[in-house]
Design a protein around this motif. Structure first.
Motif, PDB file in Angstrom:
ATOM      1  N   ALA A 114      11.687 -13.269  -4.207  1.00 35.22           N
ATOM      2  CA  ALA A 114      12.015 -15.110  -4.441  1.00 35.22           C
ATOM      3  C   ALA A 114      10.982 -15.362  -5.557  1.00 35.22           C
ATOM      4  CB  ALA A 114      10.684 -15.676  -3.381  1.00 35.22           C
ATOM      5  N   ALA A 115       9.978 -14.733  -6.181  1.00 35.06           N
ATOM      6  CA  ALA A 115       9.557 -15.331  -7.523  1.00 35.06           C
ATOM      7  C   ALA A 115      10.481 -14.303  -8.863  1.00 35.06           C
ATOM      8  CB  ALA A 115       8.202 -13.826  -7.881  1.00 35.06           C
ATOM      9  N   LYS A 116      10.524 -14.803  -9.715  1.00 37.66           N
ATOM     10  CA  LYS A 116      10.830 -14.810 -11.017  1.00 37.66           C
ATOM     11  C   LYS A 116      11.301 -13.034 -10.791  1.00 37.66           C
ATOM     12  CE  LYS A 116      10.605 -18.985 -13.468  1.00 37.66           C
ATOM     13  NZ  LYS A 116       9.834 -19.087 -15.154  1.00 37.66           N
ATOM     14  N   HIS A 117      10.282 -12.528 -11.017  1.00 37.22           N
ATOM     15  CA  HIS A 117      10.545 -11.092 -11.293  1.00 37.22           C
ATOM     16  C   HIS A 117       8.854 -10.738  -9.903  1.00 37.22           C
ATOM     17  CE1 HIS A 117      11.470 -11.910 -15.187  1.00 37.22           C
ATOM     18  NE2 HIS A 117      12.530 -10.996 -14.601  1.00 37.22           N
ATOM     19  N   ALA A 118       9.667  -9.527  -9.822  1.00 36.61           N
ATOM     20  CA  ALA A 118       8.713  -8.878  -8.716  1.00 36.61           C
ATOM     21  C   ALA A 118       8.210  -7.348  -9.274  1.00 36.61           C
ATOM     22  CB  ALA A 118       8.968  -9.018  -7.001  1.00 36.61           C
ATOM     23  N   VAL A 119       6.857  -6.874  -8.624  1.00 35.90           N
ATOM     24  CA  VAL A 119       7.194  -5.292  -8.574  1.00 35.90           C
ATOM     25  C   VAL A 119       7.759  -5.029  -7.244  1.00 35.90           C
ATOM     26  CG1 VAL A 119       5.001  -3.527  -9.587  1.00 35.90           C
ATOM     27  CG2 VAL A 119       5.827  -5.981 -10.879  1.00 35.90           C
ATOM     28  N   LEU A 120       8.325  -3.791  -7.659  1.00 36.58           N
ATOM     29  CA  LEU A 120       8.691  -2.684  -7.049  1.00 36.58           C
ATOM     30  C   LEU A 120       7.503  -0.767  -7.207  1.00 36.58           C
ATOM     31  CD1 LEU A 120      10.455  -1.365  -4.118  1.00 36.58           C
ATOM     32  CD2 LEU A 120      12.055  -0.692  -5.843  1.00 36.58           C
ATOM     33  N   ILE A 121       6.188  -1.007  -5.901  1.00 36.14           N
ATOM     34  CA  ILE A 121       5.855  -0.083  -5.692  1.00 36.14           C
ATOM     35  C   ILE A 121       6.727   0.774  -5.239  1.00 36.14           C
ATOM     36  CG2 ILE A 121       4.119   1.033  -4.918  1.00 36.14           C
ATOM     37  CD1 ILE A 121       2.257  -1.864  -5.698  1.00 36.14           C
ATOM     38  N   LEU A 122       6.534   2.539  -5.560  1.00 33.95           N
ATOM     39  CA  LEU A 122       8.023   3.769  -5.405  1.00 33.95           C
ATOM     40  C   LEU A 122       6.676   4.042  -4.476  1.00 33.95           C
ATOM     41  CD1 LEU A 122       9.902   4.013  -8.011  1.00 33.95           C
ATOM     42  CD2 LEU A 122      10.799   2.945  -6.138  1.00 33.95           C
ATOM     43  N   GLU A 123       6.951   4.708  -3.089  1.00 30.94           N
ATOM     44  CA  GLU A 123       5.926   5.671  -2.510  1.00 30.94           C
ATOM     45  C   GLU A 123       6.348   6.612  -2.609  1.00 30.94           C
ATOM     46  OE1 GLU A 123       6.413   4.998   1.874  1.00 30.94           O
ATOM     47  OE2 GLU A 123       6.170   2.866   1.657  1.00 30.94           O
ATOM     48  N   TYR A 147       5.806  -5.951   2.221  1.00 30.69           N
ATOM     49  CA  TYR A 147       6.850  -5.170   2.416  1.00 30.69           C
ATOM     50  C   TYR A 147       7.046  -4.184   1.872  1.00 30.69           C
ATOM     51  CZ  TYR A 147       7.678  -9.993   3.929  1.00 30.69           C
ATOM     52  OH  TYR A 147       7.622 -11.741   4.527  1.00 30.69           O
ATOM     53  N   THR A 148       7.722  -3.510   3.387  1.00 31.42           N
ATOM     54  CA  THR A 148       8.556  -2.116   2.776  1.00 31.42           C
ATOM     55  C   THR A 148       9.477  -1.948   2.992  1.00 31.42           C
ATOM     56  OG1 THR A 148       6.303  -0.551   3.445  1.00 31.42           O
ATOM     57  CG2 THR A 148       8.160   0.848   3.414  1.00 31.42           C
ATOM     58  N   VAL A 149      10.451  -1.481   1.593  1.00 32.38           N
ATOM     59  CA  VAL A 149      11.324  -1.599   2.135  1.00 32.38           C
ATOM     60  C   VAL A 149      12.222  -0.370   1.636  1.00 32.38           C
ATOM     61  CG1 VAL A 149      11.664  -3.994   1.197  1.00 32.38           C
ATOM     62  CG2 VAL A 149      11.583  -2.020  -0.285  1.00 32.38           C
ATOM     63  N   MET A 150      13.918   0.061   1.715  1.00 29.70           N
ATOM     64  CA  MET A 150      14.288   1.013   0.921  1.00 29.70           C
ATOM     65  C   MET A 150      15.164   0.445  -0.362  1.00 29.70           C
ATOM     66  SD  MET A 150      14.978   3.368   1.224  1.00 29.70           S
ATOM     67  CE  MET A 150      14.912   4.893   3.341  1.00 29.70           C
ATOM     68  N   THR A 151      15.272   1.684  -0.668  1.00 33.31           N
ATOM     69  CA  THR A 151      15.720   0.932  -1.793  1.00 33.31           C
ATOM     70  C   THR A 151      16.610   2.817  -2.159  1.00 33.31           C
ATOM     71  OG1 THR A 151      15.042   2.699  -3.401  1.00 33.31           O
ATOM     72  CG2 THR A 151      13.118   0.091  -2.725  1.00 33.31           C
ATOM     73  N   PRO A 152      18.025   2.384  -3.392  1.00 34.23           N
ATOM     74  CA  PRO A 152      18.417   3.158  -2.997  1.00 34.23           C
ATOM     75  C   PRO A 152      17.650   4.550  -4.433  1.00 34.23           C
ATOM     76  CG  PRO A 152      19.140   1.005  -4.733  1.00 34.23           C
ATOM     77  CD  PRO A 152      18.116   0.898  -3.759  1.00 34.23           C
ATOM     78  N   ILE A 153      16.744   4.624  -4.506  1.00 38.93           N
ATOM     79  CA  ILE A 153      15.744   5.459  -4.880  1.00 38.93           C
ATOM     80  C   ILE A 153      14.719   6.261  -4.229  1.00 38.93           C
ATOM     81  CG2 ILE A 153      16.526   5.303  -7.680  1.00 38.93           C
ATOM     82  CD1 ILE A 153      13.433   3.731  -7.981  1.00 38.93           C
ATOM     83  N   GLY A 154      14.521   5.715  -2.740  1.00 38.45           N
ATOM     84  CA  GLY A 154      13.742   5.958  -2.183  1.00 38.45           C
ATOM     85  C   GLY A 154      12.763   4.810  -1.484  1.00 38.45           C
ATOM     86  N   ARG A 155      11.424   5.305  -0.298  1.00 40.07           N
ATOM     87  CA  ARG A 155      10.904   3.597  -0.325  1.00 40.07           C
ATOM     88  C   ARG A 155      10.293   3.470  -1.214  1.00 40.07           C
ATOM     89  NH1 ARG A 155       9.872   4.564   6.064  1.00 40.07           N
ATOM     90  NH2 ARG A 155       7.475   3.670   5.542  1.00 40.07           N
ATOM     91  N   GLY A 156       9.761   2.337  -0.747  1.00 38.64           N
ATOM     92  CA  GLY A 156       8.415   1.213  -1.580  1.00 38.64           C
ATOM     93  C   GLY A 156       7.987   0.293  -1.092  1.00 38.64           C
ATOM     94  N   ARG A 157       7.021  -1.240  -2.348  1.00 37.84           N
ATOM     95  CA  ARG A 157       6.800  -1.702  -1.677  1.00 37.84           C
ATOM     96  C   ARG A 157       7.162  -2.954  -2.172  1.00 37.84           C
ATOM     97  NH1 ARG A 157       0.590  -1.205   0.223  1.00 37.84           N
ATOM     98  NH2 ARG A 157       0.463   0.092  -2.321  1.00 37.84           N
ATOM     99  N   ILE A 158       6.685  -4.699  -1.622  1.00 38.52           N
ATOM    100  CA  ILE A 158       7.043  -5.380  -2.748  1.00 38.52           C
ATOM    101  C   ILE A 158       6.231  -6.286  -1.955  1.00 38.52           C
ATOM    102  CG2 ILE A 158       7.587  -6.866  -3.576  1.00 38.52           C
ATOM    103  CD1 ILE A 158      10.760  -5.448  -2.512  1.00 38.52           C
TER     104      ILE A 158
END
Length: 295
Positions: A114-123, A147-158
């Motif tokens: 929802a922000a202009k940009h967000a940092v995805l922290i890869l678990e 939030y914990t999310v699934m991504t094309p390169i693994g689990r991450g947090r936003i």
């Protein structure tokens, strides 16, 4: 059609495999660096994206694309989330194979930047990556701050401060304008569909998406849908369309009506998203249609 997910923060949808130039290396790697790419591009290099028909559109991290063909490390795809008369299944173009991954699992809940940009922290790693506004990823869980999310390169947090759970919504025209105003000052980018740069119709498309509306990708298709509105009855949040030959020719531009005769738009290469008084400008003479997608 075989499905893939975009595995970089934003992937360019090139016209053909020969379109990418040496100057485009920051956006053709994995991970991609769209911020460095747009900063590195000269004015001439940005113009070439349009004038030499190099770039069709862009696709955000995690988005599903469908494969039609492959050639020498490139994959010809269509993007179902970007509707266009160019192809029945979605916007067509070429993406580098190394920027694609296995499709993400279907999920009842999605997390949306929802922000202009967000940092995805890869678990499980020390890695992170920057995501664009409107990136959407499957929800896996949450704690107080993330939030914990699934991504094309693994689990991450936003961070929850930069994202939200995607819910059904129908924004008002004023809410569309509020979202669009937050990008005033951002450089125009031909083919741009991310918060590193938008073109005119990409800007209209993504601001509507943020409000809960899916509209076509290009201005020439956007003008064919929506509710027709008389220009004298335009309200903030309506889309204004502009055509060559003093409004009688081909549609070439779109922007938001901001109210009081003003236009909020992504103008052209070399300029930034702005609010402009249309009085005594070419936009006043080229205005050809008003369409409303909000309710």
């Amino acid at each position: 059609m075989k499905e893939h997910a975009i595995a970089v923060s934003v992937a360019n949808l090139w016209t053909d495999p020969d379109a990418a130039r040496p100057v485009d290396s920051p956006i053709t790697t994995k991970p991609a660096d769209p911020s460095r790419w747009v900063q590195k591009l000269s004015h001439t290099a940005k113009l070439e994206l349009h004038e030499n028909n190099l770039l069709q559109s862009q696709v955000l991290f995690g988005t599903t694309v469908k494969e039609e063909d492959e050639k020498d490390g490139w994959v010809k795809v269509v993007v179902p989330s970007q509707s266009t008369p160019k192809h029945i299944h979605g916007y067509p173009g070429w993406i580098l194979a190394h920027q694609l991954a296995a499709p993400l699992p279907k999920s009842k809940q999605m997390v949306e930047v929802a922000a202009k940009h967000a940092v995805l922290i890869l678990e499980g790693t020390a890695g992170s990556m920057e995501l664009s506004f409107m990136t959407r990823l499957p929800f896996l869980g949450e704690d107080v701050a993330f939030y914990t999310v699934m991504t094309p390169i693994g689990r991450g947090r936003i961070s929850k401060s930069e994202s939200r759970i995607l819910t059904a919504r129908s924004a008002s025209g004023g809410e569309l304008i509020a979202a669009a105003e937050s990008f005033i000052g951002l450089d125009y980018l031909w083919g741009g569909m991310s918060s590193w740069g938008y073109d005119c119709s990409g800007f209209a498309h993504n601001m509507h998406l943020a409000g809960g509306y899916t509209i076509p990708r290009d201005a020439s298709a956007q003008v064919l849908s929506g509710k027709p509105v008389a220009s004298a009855k335009a309200e903030p949040g309506d889309l204004l369309f502009f055509a060559h030959e003093q409004g009688k020719g081909r549609v070439h531009h779109v922007g938001f009506y901001h109210g009081d005769g003003k236009l909020l738009h992504a103008p052209k290469t070399g300029r930034k998203i702005e609010i402009l008084d249309m009085t005594d400008t070419v936009y006043e003479t080229e205005l050809c249609a008003v369409r409303r997608y909000w309710s």
